[in-house]
Write an enzyme that holds these catalytic residues in place. Structure first.
Site, PDB file in Angstrom:
ATOM      1  N   ASP A  33      15.812  18.614 -13.753  1.00 28.02           N
ATOM      2  CA  ASP A  33      16.538  18.855 -12.507  1.00 28.02           C
ATOM      3  C   ASP A  33      15.517  19.089 -11.393  1.00 28.02           C
ATOM      4  O   ASP A  33      14.539  19.817 -11.569  1.00 28.02           O
ATOM      5  CB  ASP A  33      17.467  20.065 -12.650  1.00 28.02           C
ATOM      6  CG  ASP A  33      18.487  20.123 -11.532  1.00 28.02           C
ATOM      7  OD1 ASP A  33      19.680  19.921 -11.813  1.00 28.02           O
ATOM      8  OD2 ASP A  33      18.082  20.354 -10.367  1.00 28.02           O
ATOM      9  N   HIS A  49      27.916   4.601 -15.742  1.00 23.84           N
ATOM     10  CA  HIS A  49      28.461   5.463 -14.694  1.00 23.84           C
ATOM     11  C   HIS A  49      29.844   5.963 -15.092  1.00 23.84           C
ATOM     12  O   HIS A  49      30.809   5.207 -15.098  1.00 23.84           O
ATOM     13  CB  HIS A  49      28.548   4.732 -13.353  1.00 23.84           C
ATOM     14  CG  HIS A  49      29.076   5.602 -12.256  1.00 23.84           C
ATOM     15  ND1 HIS A  49      28.285   6.493 -11.578  1.00 23.84           N
ATOM     16  CD2 HIS A  49      30.332   5.773 -11.772  1.00 23.84           C
ATOM     17  CE1 HIS A  49      29.027   7.156 -10.702  1.00 23.84           C
ATOM     18  NE2 HIS A  49      30.269   6.739 -10.803  1.00 23.84           N
ATOM     19  N   ASN A  93      29.559  20.900 -14.476  1.00 21.05           N
ATOM     20  CA  ASN A  93      30.355  21.129 -13.276  1.00 21.05           C
ATOM     21  C   ASN A  93      31.260  19.922 -13.047  1.00 21.05           C
ATOM     22  O   ASN A  93      30.801  18.778 -13.131  1.00 21.05           O
ATOM     23  CB  ASN A  93      29.432  21.343 -12.080  1.00 21.05           C
ATOM     24  CG  ASN A  93      28.565  22.574 -12.245  1.00 21.05           C
ATOM     25  OD1 ASN A  93      28.952  23.525 -12.916  1.00 21.05           O
ATOM     26  ND2 ASN A  93      27.372  22.542 -11.663  1.00 21.05           N
ATOM     27  N   GLY A  99      32.108  22.939  -8.594  1.00 19.06           N
ATOM     28  CA  GLY A  99      30.768  22.934  -8.014  1.00 19.06           C
ATOM     29  C   GLY A  99      29.991  21.656  -8.267  1.00 19.06           C
ATOM     30  O   GLY A  99      28.764  21.641  -8.182  1.00 19.06           O
ATOM     31  N   HIS A 106      27.030  14.755 -16.017  1.00 18.25           N
ATOM     32  CA  HIS A 106      25.736  15.266 -16.479  1.00 18.25           C
ATOM     33  C   HIS A 106      25.904  16.621 -17.130  1.00 18.25           C
ATOM     34  O   HIS A 106      26.678  17.454 -16.672  1.00 18.25           O
ATOM     35  CB  HIS A 106      24.717  15.343 -15.331  1.00 18.25           C
ATOM     36  CG  HIS A 106      25.194  16.051 -14.104  1.00 18.25           C
ATOM     37  ND1 HIS A 106      26.061  15.465 -13.195  1.00 18.25           N
ATOM     38  CD2 HIS A 106      24.935  17.296 -13.630  1.00 18.25           C
ATOM     39  CE1 HIS A 106      26.306  16.326 -12.227  1.00 18.25           C
ATOM     40  NE2 HIS A 106      25.642  17.446 -12.454  1.00 18.25           N
ATOM     41  N   HIS A 108      24.046  20.029 -17.752  1.00 17.30           N
ATOM     42  CA  HIS A 108      22.898  20.858 -17.386  1.00 17.30           C
ATOM     43  C   HIS A 108      22.469  21.625 -18.636  1.00 17.30           C
ATOM     44  O   HIS A 108      23.305  22.290 -19.260  1.00 17.30           O
ATOM     45  CB  HIS A 108      23.283  21.922 -16.355  1.00 17.30           C
ATOM     46  CG  HIS A 108      23.581  21.420 -14.985  1.00 17.30           C
ATOM     47  ND1 HIS A 108      22.652  21.465 -13.977  1.00 17.30           N
ATOM     48  CD2 HIS A 108      24.705  20.885 -14.447  1.00 17.30           C
ATOM     49  CE1 HIS A 108      23.192  20.990 -12.865  1.00 17.30           C
ATOM     50  NE2 HIS A 108      24.440  20.630 -13.118  1.00 17.30           N
TER      51      HIS A 108
HETATM   52  P1  AMP Z   1      26.006  19.363  -9.975  1.00 15.53           P
HETATM   53  O1  AMP Z   1      26.169  20.396  -8.905  1.00 15.53           O
HETATM   54  O2  AMP Z   1      26.451  19.831 -11.322  1.00 15.53           O
HETATM   55  O3  AMP Z   1      26.598  18.039  -9.577  1.00 15.53           O
HETATM   56  O4  AMP Z   1      24.456  19.209 -10.154  1.00 15.53           O
HETATM   57  C1  AMP Z   1      23.697  18.162  -9.651  1.00 15.53           C
HETATM   58  C2  AMP Z   1      22.270  18.508  -9.977  1.00 15.53           C
HETATM   59  O5  AMP Z   1      21.486  17.356  -9.781  1.00 15.53           O
HETATM   60  C3  AMP Z   1      21.676  19.621  -9.109  1.00 15.53           C
HETATM   61  O6  AMP Z   1      21.236  20.694  -9.943  1.00 15.53           O
HETATM   62  C4  AMP Z   1      20.507  18.924  -8.384  1.00 15.53           C
HETATM   63  O7  AMP Z   1      19.377  19.762  -8.253  1.00 15.53           O
HETATM   64  C5  AMP Z   1      20.230  17.761  -9.303  1.00 15.53           C
HETATM   65  N1  AMP Z   1      19.635  16.584  -8.661  1.00 15.53           N
HETATM   66  C6  AMP Z   1      20.031  15.981  -7.516  1.00 15.53           C
HETATM   67  N2  AMP Z   1      19.263  14.920  -7.251  1.00 15.53           N
HETATM   68  C7  AMP Z   1      18.347  14.851  -8.250  1.00 15.53           C
HETATM   69  C8  AMP Z   1      17.269  13.962  -8.541  1.00 15.53           C
HETATM   70  N3  AMP Z   1      16.958  12.928  -7.743  1.00 15.53           N
HETATM   71  N4  AMP Z   1      16.530  14.200  -9.652  1.00 15.53           N
HETATM   72  C9  AMP Z   1      16.820  15.250 -10.456  1.00 15.53           C
HETATM   73  N5  AMP Z   1      17.838  16.100 -10.244  1.00 15.53           N
HETATM   74  C10 AMP Z   1      18.584  15.908  -9.146  1.00 15.53           C
HETATM   75 ZN    ZN Z   2      26.257   6.817 -11.597  1.00 17.37          ZN
END
Ligand code: AMP
Ligand code: ZN
Length: 119
Positions: A33, A49, A93, A99, A106, A108
């Protein structure tokens, strides 16, 4: 495989933007992340996707199962101590109230010694 041209995680899958790779196979990818909350914080995504949990169908069962089963191995590879003293938090999320900011499913995976920046 279906990609969305406007999706940042599809761009990572296609190597159009860089990521710090943790793991990759035919159907999933894991990378750090960019704004970690914890000493270990990486994301596991399907290469296909899928916008969120809300789009999951029976046909995704095996893929989601394999993603879940990878979590523990990758967590330990990235420095999480073994269960039960170590372990990690798994978070998905979903939607605005959940959120969710990136609309490509994805997991986390967060771990490492506390305190963490959030949570
Ligand atoms: P969410 O709020 O669950 O959609 O989390 C999206 C996550 O993606 C966040 O923790 C961001 O820090 C992470 N994120 C966004 N862009 C990137 C990127 N280019 N590379 C790695 N992580 C990313
Ligand atoms: Zn995608």
């Amino acid at each position: 495989m279906h990609h969305d041209d406007h999706c940042i995680f599809c761009k990572i899958v296609q190597r159009h933007i860089p990521s710090k790779l943790v793991y990759e196979d035919d159907e999933m990818m894991a990378f750090h992340d960019i704004h970690p909350w914890a000493p270990v914080h990486f994301l596991i995504i399907p290469k296909e996707h899928i916008a969120s949990m809300a789009q999951l169908k029976d046909q995704h069962s095996a893929l989601l199962g394999r993603m879940m089963i990878k979590v523990d191995e990758l967590a330990r590879q990235e420095g999480c101590l073994p269960y039960p003293q170590g372990g990690y938090r798994l978070m998905v999320n979903t939607g605005d109230h959940g959120g969710q900011e990136v609309h490509h499913l994805h997991l986390h995976v967060m771990g490492g010694p506390r305190p963490w920046a959030k949570g």
